[in-house]
Design a protein around this motif. Structure first.
Motif: not given
Length: 330
Positions: A226-228, A237-238, A267-274
């Protein structure tokens, strides 16, 4: 006869040493293997100056493709290639949509087996390389089609990998129009990822689909991917959480195989706004379909995994269309 991979011809003073990056490489004359090589000065002088002359050809070829999606994970073994194959099958289920799948996992190409095209070969003509069609509207390109033996190991440095990726983007003839190009990438954030994003930058990539499994070991590498994407300017996109529980083919009961100790993909998506696209349960019949090169949806339409995958594909297409709407308004 399979086409050969492009290699620049140079008047060298001595045979190329082991681990030579190649005279066409950006590292020609500068790599560790170049130290003490009689060809070092020659290779350095052969480096191209100015813009890459192949980029206009790549842009022209890719301009015929409406949507370009990268499938990424950062972690091996999360079912990225499996999901790529099922995404391709699902998109191609609409007979009005032309779909192309490109296998950029150069050292471990598996899409030909999963899409039922193992043992096929590509052909070269004046219009370029012809992909292998596994359905009337689903074409596939992979290095597997260019190998003399399916068990051949690809032992290449970055320069040769980059050259093959450029050849795929520049020379593969997908026809007059392609609605979706789905690009399967290897784990990590290395040569293949940098090359494909660089070569496709001008024509634009719709975005990346991130695949993970629930456990923290997978999420650690997915965070790096995701950082890349964010550093490379690739829209995400998701994210889809694969192998999220196990569905028994007999009783339809579901149990957790890879426990989400930190909340999993959601939970990862919530943290990183994905955008969280959904969860896909583990069904052993998916592996069976991939091994035999069958379309999972045709063979096991009753599986909860089939329903979950199709829901993810619908959500992914919504994201692609939403992005296109934003671009048209801007």
């Amino acid at each position: 006869m399979a086409p050969s991979i492009e290699v620049s011809k140079t008047q060298l003073q001595a045979p190329e040493p082991e681990h030579c990056p190649g005279p066409e490489s950006e590292q020609a004359g500068k790599d560790d293997a170049c130290e003490g090589c009689p060809n070092q000065d020659i290779c350095s002088s052969q480096l191209p100056k100015g813009p890459d002359p192949d980029l206009p050809h790549i842009n022209k070829r890719l301009a015929q493709i409406d949507h370009k999606i990268l499938v990424l994970s950062g972690k091996g073994g999360v079912g990225k290639s499996t999901f790529t194959s099922m995404l391709s099958w699902a998109l191609a289920a609409d007979e009005d949509i032309e779909v192309g799948a490109m296998d950029l996992d150069i050292c471990g190409p598996s899409l030909p087996r999963m899409l039922g095209a193992e043992g096929e070969s590509v052909h070269q003509s004046n219009s370029g390389l012809s992909p292998v069609y596994v359905a009337d509207n689903l074409g596939l390109m992979s290095i597997s089609f260019m190998l003399p033996d399916p068990d051949s190991a690809i032992i290449w440095r970055g320069a040769k990998k980059n050259g093959l990726i450029k050849q795929f983007l520049k020379d593969v003839n997908w026809g007059e129009h392609l609605d979706y190009l789905v690009v399967d990438t290897p784990p990590g954030t290395s040569d293949e990822h940098l090359s494909v994003t660089t070569y496709m930058k001008e024509v634009g990539i719709d975005g990346a689909l991130i695949v993970t499994t629930p456990q923290e070991v997978a999420l650690l590498d997915v965070r790096k991917e995701i950082n890349f994407c964010r550093k490379a300017g690739i829209k995400i996109l998701g994210l889809v959480e694969n192998m999220s529980g196990f569905v028994c083919p007999n009783c339809k009961g579901e149990s957790q195989i890879f426990k989400a100790t930190t909340g999993g993909g959601k939970q990862l998506c919530k943290e990183l706004d994905i955008k969280f696209l959904g969860s896909v349960p583990l069904d052993p019949r998916i592996g069976r379909a991939c091994d035999s090169g069958e379309c999972f949806f045709d063979s096991y339409a009753d599986s909860p995994a089939a329903t979950a995958i199709l829901d993810v594909v619908d959500a992914l297409r919504d994201q692609v269309e939403l992005n296109m709407g934003k671009l048209s308004l801007s």
